[in-house]
Design a protein around this motif. Structure first.
Motif, mmCIF file in Angstrom:
data_model
loop_
_atom_site.group_PDB
_atom_site.id
_atom_site.type_symbol
_atom_site.label_atom_id
_atom_site.label_comp_id
_atom_site.label_asym_id
_atom_site.label_seq_id
_atom_site.Cartn_x
_atom_site.Cartn_y
_atom_site.Cartn_z
ATOM 1 N N CYS A 48 2.648 1.781 10.463
ATOM 2 C CA CYS A 48 2.574 0.744 9.432
ATOM 3 C C CYS A 48 1.289 1.036 8.738
ATOM 4 O O CYS A 48 1.108 0.451 7.471
ATOM 5 N N GLY A 49 0.318 1.663 9.066
ATOM 6 C CA GLY A 49 -0.722 1.946 8.053
ATOM 7 C C GLY A 49 -0.373 2.596 6.973
ATOM 8 O O GLY A 49 -1.219 2.705 5.919
ATOM 9 N N LEU A 50 0.591 3.469 7.008
ATOM 10 C CA LEU A 50 1.018 4.164 5.757
ATOM 11 C C LEU A 50 1.456 3.317 4.437
ATOM 12 O O LEU A 50 1.362 3.561 3.337
ATOM 13 N N LEU A 51 1.771 1.951 4.775
ATOM 14 C CA LEU A 51 1.871 1.008 4.070
ATOM 15 C C LEU A 51 0.684 0.904 2.913
ATOM 16 O O LEU A 51 0.894 0.278 1.699
ATOM 17 N N LEU A 52 -0.455 1.166 3.379
ATOM 18 C CA LEU A 52 -1.724 0.909 2.615
ATOM 19 C C LEU A 52 -1.958 2.181 1.825
ATOM 20 O O LEU A 52 -3.003 2.067 0.932
#
Length: 506
Positions: free
Chosen positions: A297-301
């Motif tokens: 989910c860090g890729l959303l940033l």
């Protein structure tokens, strides 16, 4: 009557509030400030004194200290309390913030979130109903909406904060099962339990997917037999063609495919399944599509690597772990659905909490969206403070730095003749082992087990481990933007040194 009892009785007679000095209320402010100040000093000492990620203490040594504790004899002051806590816990706590900690999925945390923790614990709101949280309800809802927007969902998305990724995966699987039963079997599992057909329900996951899928299937009465594991490619990502063949095979066998679970960031390898392709298959076969993005989910940033999540927007539900990849303290996680109406499947009314006749537009209740938690911490405040002070882009830069350090480390491991790297990573998890030419006559697994254990009890470096095809491997989980290529280079040197030490000793 002894002197201590006489003293306590005298103080209480002069000041009835004395009895309640340790309860957080308007007359205990000085006591609160004192306790918080001592705790703050304890944290400062933890940061100042820890130069390695672990003290190296053995379990038996720690147990022997615990054996002396007597709960029937309270300590006399906050000073003595925190002195004991330092001895038993703080001095030996794993320091996730140090660059030489690259073991598990524990990220360093940002300071705004730590400040929020003080408010969360002291005010102690519960997020189940509006009358227990007020503004907290709307903060959580706005963050859920923001996260859904980052995923690519529309305005009809919804969700809830919860304890962690395993719980979110349970919610995704539960909705998949119950949605199928309602839509295709006209059967309400919430009321009537699993239908006879449930023993033929099948859920498709990568062979490298999180173990919670098996546990959750068991908890739901489907049994682990309901989980069909699909083989992966050389980067340990689910192979779409094999998935489709497996679905057809199960249908021909008389079984009932109900869901596909894609993984956006495997725990061992940090790689993402082909989310877009899995979504197309889910749509073609009318299957619920859940994506476990607890790690990824860090890729959303990040703008630079966001494309790795392409296809996540086609999911029916998504797992998000802010405490893995948004630099939040444990716990901070969320379950997001594309269509908010699907959450009605798990809604249950209690007259004392969320009665049927309540107007939920007027008095919103987050408990209608949760399956396991009535009383629930206001963990959303940590993410709120983080985003409002730091912003998405700064967090995204941290994530980009982590990914780039992992890429450089993978190249280094690949070029070292005495190391074997199993796969490059989309995120930051690297599985490898020390395997020098001189070791051909000895067990590579035993040598790497020795390396990990020796480093752990020296306290200087903490790495993780796993097994692949019954072979023991070491694992880097790079989740700290402060960790640089120089740190990983030195860790590799340390691993080599302990490996050579092992070879010379046998």
């Amino acid at each position: 009557m002894n002197n201590q009892t006489l003293k306590s009785t005298t103080v209480l007679a002069k000041n009835p509030q004395y009895l309640y000095d340790d309860i957080f209320h308007e007359d205990s402010n000085e006591n609160y400030k004192k306790a918080i100040q001592i705790a703050r000093t304890c944290v400062s000492n933890f940061l100042k004194d820890n130069k390695t990620p672990f003290s190296g203490i053995k379990p038996e040594a720690l147990q022997s200290i615990f054996n002396t504790i007597d709960f029937d004899k309270p300590l006399e002051s906050y000073e003595s309390l925190f002195e004991e806590v330092e001895t038993l816990y703080v001095n030996h706590a794993t320091a996730f913030h140090l660059p030489n900690y690259i073991a598990h999925l524990n990220c360093p945390v940002v300071i705004p979130a730590l400040a929020a923790e003080v408010l969360i614990s002291a005010i102690n709101s519960s997020q189940d109903t509006y009358d227990q949280s007020a503004g907290g309800t709307f903060m959580e809802r706005k963050l859920i909406s923001w996260t859904g927007n980052q995923v690519g969902f529309g305005t009809d998305c919804d969700g809830v904060f919860n304890a962690g990724g395993s719980q979110s995966n349970l919610m995704g699987l539960l909705l998949a099962r119950d949605y199928y039963a309602i839509k295709y079997l006209k059967h309400n599992i919430k009321i009537d339990g699993n239908p006879p057909e449930a023993k033929r329900f099948k859920i498709f996951v990568s062979e490298k997917a999180h173990f919670s899928n098996l546990k959750n299937s068991s908890l739901m009465g489907l049994g682990e037999q309901a989980i069909i594991k699909i083989k992966t490619d050389d980067r340990f990502r689910m192979i779409p063609d094999l998935l489709e063949k497996a679905i057809v095979k199960e249908q021909k066998s008389g079984n009932i495919p109900i869901a596909i679970i894609g993984t956006a960031g495997t725990t061992d390898f940090g790689n993402l399944d082909p989310l877009y392709d899995l979504g197309k298959i889910a749509k073609a076969y009318n299957l619920w599509y859940h994506i476990d993005a607890a790690y990824g989910c860090g890729l959303l940033l990040t703008n630079k690597y966001r494309h790795l999540l392409n296809g996540i927007e086609s999911a029916d539900s998504v797992t998000i772990d802010y405490h893995k990849s948004f630099f939040q303290p444990i716990s901070s996680s969320a379950f997001i659905v594309k269509n908010k109406l699907h959450l009605n499947i798990i809604k249950h009314h209690a007259d004392y909490l969320n009665p049927k006749d309540q107007d939920y537009d007027e008095l919103p209740a987050q408990i209608n969206k949760s399956i396991m938690q009535s009383t629930r911490r206001f963990d959303a405040l940590k993410l709120w403070c983080t985003l409002r002070l730091l912003g998405r882009d700064k967090l995204g830069e941290y994530t980009e730095t982590i990914i780039e350090t992992a890429k450089k480390t993978a190249v280094m491991l690949d070029t070292e003749n005495d190391f074997e790297l199993l796969s490059h990573s989309d995120l930051g998890a690297l599985v490898f082992r020390y395997r020098p030419e001189s070791n051909k006559a000895h067990s590579t697994c035993m040598m790497n087990q020795h390396i990990k254990k020796t480093m752990f009890f020296s306290g200087e470096v903490l790495v993780a481990s796993t097994k692949v095809n019954d072979e023991f491997y070491l694992k880097f989980t790079i989740l700290n933007p402060i960790t640089t290529i120089n740190h990983t280079k030195n860790i590799i040197k340390t691993i080599r040194s302990y490996g050579q030490e092992y070879l010379q000793a046998i």
